[in-house]
Scaffold this active site. Structure first.
Site, PDB file in Angstrom:
ATOM      1  CG  HIS A   1       3.039   9.222  -5.815  1.00 21.03           C
ATOM      2  ND1 HIS A   1       1.676   9.291  -5.625  1.00 21.03           N
ATOM      3  CD2 HIS A   1       3.479   8.224  -5.004  1.00 21.03           C
ATOM      4  CE1 HIS A   1       1.299   8.363  -4.751  1.00 21.03           C
ATOM      5  NE2 HIS A   1       2.382   7.711  -4.343  1.00 21.03           N
TER       6      HIS A   1
ATOM      7  CG  MET B   1      -2.164   1.120  -1.826  1.00 21.38           C
ATOM      8  SD  MET B   1      -0.968   2.306  -2.460  1.00 21.38           S
ATOM      9  CE  MET B   1       0.554   1.358  -2.395  1.00 21.38           C
TER      10      MET B   1
ATOM     11  CG  MET C   1       6.466   5.376   3.482  1.00 18.70           C
ATOM     12  SD  MET C   1       7.423   4.010   2.834  1.00 18.70           S
ATOM     13  CE  MET C   1       6.845   3.986   1.129  1.00 18.70           C
TER      14      MET C   1
ATOM     15  CG  MET D   1       1.572   4.866   2.768  1.00 24.15           C
ATOM     16  SD  MET D   1       2.872   4.268   1.669  1.00 24.15           S
ATOM     17  CE  MET D   1       3.445   5.813   0.987  1.00 24.15           C
TER      18      MET D   1
ATOM     19  CB  SER E   1       6.783   7.167  -6.576  1.00 28.44           C
ATOM     20  OG  SER E   1       7.314   7.089  -5.259  1.00 28.44           O
TER      21      SER E   1
ATOM     22  CG  ASP F   1       5.193   7.017  -2.121  1.00 29.53           C
ATOM     23  OD1 ASP F   1       3.958   6.863  -2.028  1.00 29.53           O
ATOM     24  OD2 ASP F   1       5.846   6.736  -3.144  1.00 29.53           O
TER      25      ASP F   1
ATOM     26  CG  PHE G   1       9.420  -1.726   1.396  1.00 27.15           C
ATOM     27  CD1 PHE G   1      10.567  -1.237   2.026  1.00 27.15           C
ATOM     28  CD2 PHE G   1       8.486  -2.424   2.149  1.00 27.15           C
ATOM     29  CE1 PHE G   1      10.783  -1.448   3.381  1.00 27.15           C
ATOM     30  CE2 PHE G   1       8.687  -2.635   3.512  1.00 27.15           C
ATOM     31  CZ  PHE G   1       9.838  -2.151   4.119  1.00 27.15           C
ATOM     32  N   GLY G   2       9.279   0.650  -2.482  1.00 24.36           N
ATOM     33  CA  GLY G   2       9.244   0.668  -3.937  1.00 24.36           C
ATOM     34  C   GLY G   2       9.764  -0.651  -4.480  1.00 24.36           C
ATOM     35  N   GLY G   3       9.603  -0.845  -5.774  1.00 26.67           N
ATOM     36  CA  GLY G   3      10.223  -1.983  -6.441  1.00 26.67           C
ATOM     37  C   GLY G   3       9.550  -3.325  -6.238  1.00 26.67           C
TER      38      GLY G   3
ATOM     39  CG  HIS H   1       0.497   7.305  -0.939  1.00 29.24           C
ATOM     40  ND1 HIS H   1       1.040   6.175  -1.529  1.00 29.24           N
ATOM     41  CD2 HIS H   1      -0.388   6.839  -0.013  1.00 29.24           C
ATOM     42  CE1 HIS H   1       0.506   5.093  -0.981  1.00 29.24           C
ATOM     43  NE2 HIS H   1      -0.354   5.466  -0.052  1.00 29.24           N
TER      44      HIS H   1
ATOM     45  CG  ASP I   1       1.429   3.980  -5.355  1.00 26.50           C
ATOM     46  OD1 ASP I   1       2.486   3.564  -5.847  1.00 26.50           O
ATOM     47  OD2 ASP I   1       1.391   4.707  -4.347  1.00 26.50           O
ATOM     48  N   GLY I   2       1.984   1.054  -7.529  1.00 34.07           N
ATOM     49  CA  GLY I   2       2.754  -0.134  -7.155  1.00 34.07           C
ATOM     50  C   GLY I   2       2.984  -1.076  -8.317  1.00 34.07           C
TER      51      GLY I   2
HETATM   52  C1  DX5 Z   1       4.658   2.117  -2.001  1.00 36.06           C
HETATM   53  C2  DX5 Z   1       4.517   3.507  -2.580  1.00 36.06           C
HETATM   54  C3  DX5 Z   1       4.663   3.596  -4.046  1.00 36.06           C
HETATM   55  C4  DX5 Z   1       5.982   3.164  -4.583  1.00 36.06           C
HETATM   56  C5  DX5 Z   1       5.796   2.714  -5.977  1.00 36.06           C
HETATM   57  O1  DX5 Z   1       4.295   2.149  -0.670  1.00 36.06           O
HETATM   58  O2  DX5 Z   1       3.242   4.011  -2.262  1.00 36.06           O
HETATM   59  O3  DX5 Z   1       4.367   4.908  -4.500  1.00 36.06           O
HETATM   60  O4  DX5 Z   1       6.954   4.137  -4.533  1.00 36.06           O
HETATM   61  O5  DX5 Z   1       7.018   2.222  -6.401  1.00 36.06           O
HETATM   62  P1  DX5 Z   1       7.150   1.220  -7.637  1.00 36.06           P
HETATM   63  O6  DX5 Z   1       6.638   1.954  -8.831  1.00 36.06           O
HETATM   64  O7  DX5 Z   1       8.613   0.956  -7.670  1.00 36.06           O
HETATM   65  O8  DX5 Z   1       6.320   0.020  -7.300  1.00 36.06           O
HETATM   66 ZN    ZN Z   2       2.565   5.936  -3.185  1.00 37.82          ZN
END
Ligand code: DX5
Ligand code: ZN
Length: 228
Positions: free
Chosen positions: A36, A146, A40, A77, A11, A38, A152-154, A75, A184-185
Site C-alpha cells: 500500500h 477510511m 499525500m 490523497m 502501508s 500512500d 497520518f499513520g498511527g 492510495h 485503511d486506518g
Molecule cells: C492514512 C493512510 C494509511 C495509513 C495507515 O492517511 O492512508 O494508509 O498509513 O496507517 P496505520 O495502519 O498506522 O493507521
Molecule cells: Zn492509505
C-alpha cells in the site's frame, strides 16, 4: 458467512524511508499480499510523501520469492487527481484509488485509470457517504473505506467505519461484480477480525506492522485472526 480471500496490504507510510527498497522486500518476505503506497500532496491532506518516481523505483522490489509481481496499491490523497493517477499507472502501479471529493469528474477519472491498464478504486473518508457508488459501480474495481481521517499513520480506528463497511458490502454484493472491499486506518491484530466480520476483505496496516521488529509475526497473527 461466505469465505473470502483476504489480502493484507502493509502501508509503507510507516516504513523507514531511508531504506524503502529493503522495507518492501522484507515485508513481502513476511507475507504481504499487496504494497500500500500512500501519496499525500500537502493540499488535499496536510502531509507530503512520495510521487510516481518513487513508485517506479520500488516496482522492481515488489516481487515475491518466486519472482511474481506483488501488486502496488496506490492510495492517492491528492487534488487534482487525473494527471497523477495516470502518472502512477505509467510508473508501475497495479491499483490506483482516489477520493471522489478530490476529483471534479469521478466517472472520467475512473475511466482514465482503467484505460491505463490499472484497477480503479474509490476511497471514502469517515464523514463521506457512499452515494456516488450507485452511479459508477460498473467502473469500480475496489472500494476503500477510511477508518481514520487521511494524512497520518498511527491514528485510532474510528468505530463508525464498521457500519460503512457493512453498507459497502451490501452495495458490492448487490452489484454482482468482483470488487475488493479494503479498509485503511488503525487496523491492528486486535480489531482485524471485527473489520472482516463487517465485510472487508483487504486490510491496510502501517504502524501495526512497520513499528515492530518482526513483520512476519504481525502478518501471521493477523492471518490467524482472519482464519478464526
Ligand atoms: C492514512 C493512510 C494509511 C495509513 C495507515 O492517511 O492512508 O494508509 O498509513 O496507517 P496505520 O495502519 O498506522 O493507521
Ligand atoms: Zn492509505
Amino acid at each position: 458467512m461466505t469465505s473470502r480471500t483476504y489480502r493484507i496490504a502493509p502501508s509503507i507510510l510507516s516504513a523507514d524511508f531511508a531504506r524503502l527498497g529493503d522495507e518492501v522486500k522484507n515485508v513481502i518476505a513476511g507475507g504481504a499480499d499487496w504494497i500500500h503506497f500512500d501519496v499525500m500532496d500537502n493540499h488535499y491532506v496536510p502531509n507530503l510523501t512520495f510521487g510516481p518516481m518513487v513508485c517506479q523505483a520500488l516496482r522492481k522490489h515488489a516481487v515475491n520469492s518466486s519472482g511474481a509481481k506483488v501488486p502496488i496499491d496506490v492510495h492517492l490523497m491528492v487534488q487534482p487527481v487525473d494527471a497523477l493517477a495516470q502518472a502512477f499507472c505509467k510508473a508501475g502501479a497495479d491499483l490506483v484509488s482516489f477520493h471522489p471529493d478530490a476529483s471534479g469528474h469521478v466517472d472520467r477519472t475512473l475511466q482514465l485509470i482503467q484505460a491505463e491498464g490499472c484497477q480503479a478504486g474509490l476511497v471514502f473518508n469517515p464523514a463521506v457517504p457512499l452515494d456516488v457508488l450507485e452511479w459508477v459501480i460498473d467502473k469500480v474495481d475496489l472500494v476503500l473505506i477510511m477508518s481514520v481521517n487521511p494524512g497520518f499513520g498511527g491514528q485510532s480506528f474510528i468505530p463508525s467505519a464498521l457500519k460503512k463497511i457493512e453498507q459497502a458490502r451490501r452495495i458490492i454484493d448487490a452489484s454482482g461484480r468482483d470488487i475488493r472491499l479494503e479498509v485503511d486506518g488503525g487496523i491492528k491484530i486486535d480489531n482485524i477480525r471485527d473489520v472482516a466480520n463487517a465485510g472487508a476483505d483487504t486490510f491496510v496496516a502501517g504502524s501495526a506492522i512497520f513499528n515492530t521488529p518482526d513483520y512476519k509475526a504481525v502478518i501471521d497473527a493477523m492471518r490467524a485472526k482472519l482464519a478464526q
